[in-house]
Design a protein around this motif. Structure first.
Motif, short mmCIF file in Angstrom:
data_model
loop_
_atom_site.label_atom_id
_atom_site.label_comp_id
_atom_site.label_asym_id
_atom_site.label_seq_id
_atom_site.Cartn_x
_atom_site.Cartn_y
_atom_site.Cartn_z
N SER A 158 -65.08 90.63 65.33
CA SER A 158 -64.93 90.36 66.76
C SER A 158 -63.78 89.37 67.01
N ARG A 159 -63.21 88.83 65.94
CA ARG A 159 -61.99 88.01 66.08
C ARG A 159 -60.88 88.60 65.20
N PHE A 160 -60.74 89.93 65.29
CA PHE A 160 -59.81 90.68 64.42
C PHE A 160 -58.37 90.16 64.54
N TRP A 161 -58.01 89.62 65.70
CA TRP A 161 -56.62 89.16 65.92
C TRP A 161 -56.29 87.95 65.04
N GLU A 162 -57.32 87.32 64.46
CA GLU A 162 -57.06 86.16 63.58
C GLU A 162 -56.86 86.60 62.13
N TRP A 163 -57.03 87.87 61.84
CA TRP A 163 -57.03 88.32 60.44
C TRP A 163 -55.65 88.57 59.86
N GLY A 164 -54.65 88.64 60.72
CA GLY A 164 -53.29 88.87 60.21
C GLY A 164 -53.04 90.30 59.78
N ARG A 165 -53.76 91.24 60.35
CA ARG A 165 -53.62 92.64 59.95
C ARG A 165 -52.59 93.38 60.82
N LYS A 166 -52.38 94.63 60.50
CA LYS A 166 -51.32 95.42 61.14
C LYS A 166 -51.65 95.80 62.60
N ASN B 39 -34.34 90.38 80.75
CA ASN B 39 -34.49 90.24 82.20
C ASN B 39 -35.29 91.39 82.77
N ASN B 40 -35.99 92.13 81.93
CA ASN B 40 -36.78 93.26 82.41
C ASN B 40 -37.97 93.49 81.49
N LEU B 41 -38.95 92.59 81.62
CA LEU B 41 -40.16 92.69 80.79
C LEU B 41 -41.18 93.59 81.49
N HIS B 42 -41.59 94.65 80.80
CA HIS B 42 -42.55 95.61 81.39
C HIS B 42 -43.94 95.45 80.81
N HIS B 43 -44.94 95.75 81.64
CA HIS B 43 -46.33 95.85 81.15
C HIS B 43 -46.61 97.30 80.77
N GLU B 44 -47.40 97.49 79.73
CA GLU B 44 -47.93 98.82 79.36
C GLU B 44 -49.39 98.61 78.99
N VAL B 45 -50.31 99.09 79.81
CA VAL B 45 -51.73 98.92 79.49
C VAL B 45 -52.16 100.03 78.53
N GLU B 46 -52.91 99.67 77.49
CA GLU B 46 -53.26 100.65 76.45
C GLU B 46 -54.66 100.39 75.89
N LEU B 47 -55.30 101.46 75.44
CA LEU B 47 -56.56 101.31 74.71
C LEU B 47 -56.23 101.00 73.25
N GLY B 48 -56.79 99.92 72.73
CA GLY B 48 -56.62 99.57 71.32
C GLY B 48 -57.84 100.00 70.52
N VAL B 49 -57.60 100.53 69.33
CA VAL B 49 -58.69 100.96 68.44
C VAL B 49 -58.71 100.01 67.25
N VAL B 50 -59.85 99.36 67.02
CA VAL B 50 -59.98 98.40 65.92
C VAL B 50 -60.63 99.10 64.73
N ILE B 51 -59.91 99.06 63.60
CA ILE B 51 -60.41 99.73 62.39
C ILE B 51 -61.49 98.87 61.72
N GLY B 52 -62.60 99.50 61.37
CA GLY B 52 -63.72 98.79 60.74
C GLY B 52 -63.85 99.10 59.27
N LYS B 53 -63.35 100.28 58.88
CA LYS B 53 -63.43 100.69 57.48
C LYS B 53 -62.08 101.28 57.10
N GLY B 54 -61.47 100.73 56.09
CA GLY B 54 -60.13 101.16 55.69
C GLY B 54 -60.15 102.54 55.06
N GLY B 55 -58.93 103.05 54.85
CA GLY B 55 -58.84 104.35 54.19
C GLY B 55 -57.43 104.88 54.17
N GLU C 236 -56.56 99.37 57.11
CA GLU C 236 -57.44 98.32 56.57
C GLU C 236 -58.33 97.82 57.69
N GLU C 237 -59.48 97.28 57.30
CA GLU C 237 -60.39 96.66 58.24
C GLU C 237 -59.64 95.58 59.03
N GLY C 238 -59.74 95.61 60.34
CA GLY C 238 -59.05 94.62 61.16
C GLY C 238 -57.71 95.08 61.70
N ASP C 239 -57.22 96.22 61.23
CA ASP C 239 -56.00 96.79 61.83
C ASP C 239 -56.29 97.23 63.27
#
Ligand SMILES: O=C([O-])CC(=O)C(=O)O
Ligand SMILES: [Mg+2]
Length: 218
Positions: A7-15, A62-78, A179-182
């Motif tokens: 639940s804190r995947f962003w701290e894991w340093g993954r891709k 001088n032209n920063l755009h927003h792009e809203v997206e669904l993110g998928v968090v990997i739980g099991k690598g492969g 990998e888990e956390g990607d």
């Protein structure tokens, strides 16, 4: 050492693996061809920013755009995950913004250069809280929206994706071991537009999650 918590995947340093032009309406609004194969690029983990911190406009854009997206968090690598088993590798989701220095991307595109400076800078990947898989039973049919200063700019449904989540997991894992956390960002629907310093962005996935971020100068 405390156990890592997905639940804190962003701290894991993954891709962070991003899919571009996965919605026909967005490909068209930027006058790009509809892809016949997924278009991929990467962001480093240093791109993450969480609510409470600001999105920073890079000094060179001088032209920063927003792009809203669904993110998928990997739980099991492969590696080489078959499409039929892909969803077993998903731990959950996150609402994400793929912040893009559009002016820089346009120059990169015209010169045939990589998009790294346009896409991978610090704070280019704002993320919501982690959303456990059970809270989005059908990720291929949820509405994503984004408002700038209370004005609706993006409102699209993941049913419009050209390449589905299972297809993307299978396609990517053929040549990048997951990998888990990607995190996989699945592309943005139409309505991308520029943000200004001191703008307030608010985004959501239906009734599942909302998040807000302020924009500041670097
Ligand atoms: O910059 C772009 O237009 C490509 C992209 O990330 C998207 O479609 O989500
Ligand atoms: Mg994007």
């Amino acid at each position: 050492m405390t156990a890592r918590n997905i639940s804190r995947f962003w701290e894991w340093g993954r891709k962070i693996i991003c899919v571009g032009r996965n919605y026909a309406d967005h490909a068209k609004e930027l006058k790009n061809a509809i892809p016949t194969e997924p278009i991929l690029f990467l962001k480093p983990p240093s791109a993450y920013v969480r609510e409470g911190s600001s999105i920073l406009v890079p000094s060179y854009s001088n032209n920063l755009h927003h792009e809203v997206e669904l993110g998928v968090v990997i739980g099991k690598g492969g590696t080489a995950i078959p499409e039929s088993a892909a969803m077993e590798h998903v731990a959950g989701y996150a609402l994400c913004l793929d912040m893009t220095a559009r002016d820089v991307q346009d120059v990169c595109k015209s010169k045939g250069l990589p998009w790294t400076r346009a896409k991978a800078f610090n704070t280019s990947c704002p993320v919501s809280e982690f959303i456990p898989k059970e809270r989005i039973p059908d990720p291929g049919n949820v509405t994503l929206w984004l408002k700038v200063n209370d004005q609706l700019r993006q409102n699209g449904c993941t049913s419009q994706m050209i390449f589905s989540i299972p297809y993307l997991i299978s396609y990517i894992s053929e040549f990048i071991t997951l990998e888990e956390g990607d995190l996989i960002l699945t592309g943005t629907p139409k309505g991308v537009s520029a943000v200004q310093v001191h703008d307030q962005l608010q985004a959501g996935i239906q009734d599942v999650v909302t998040m807000s971020f302020r924009v500041d100068r670097q």
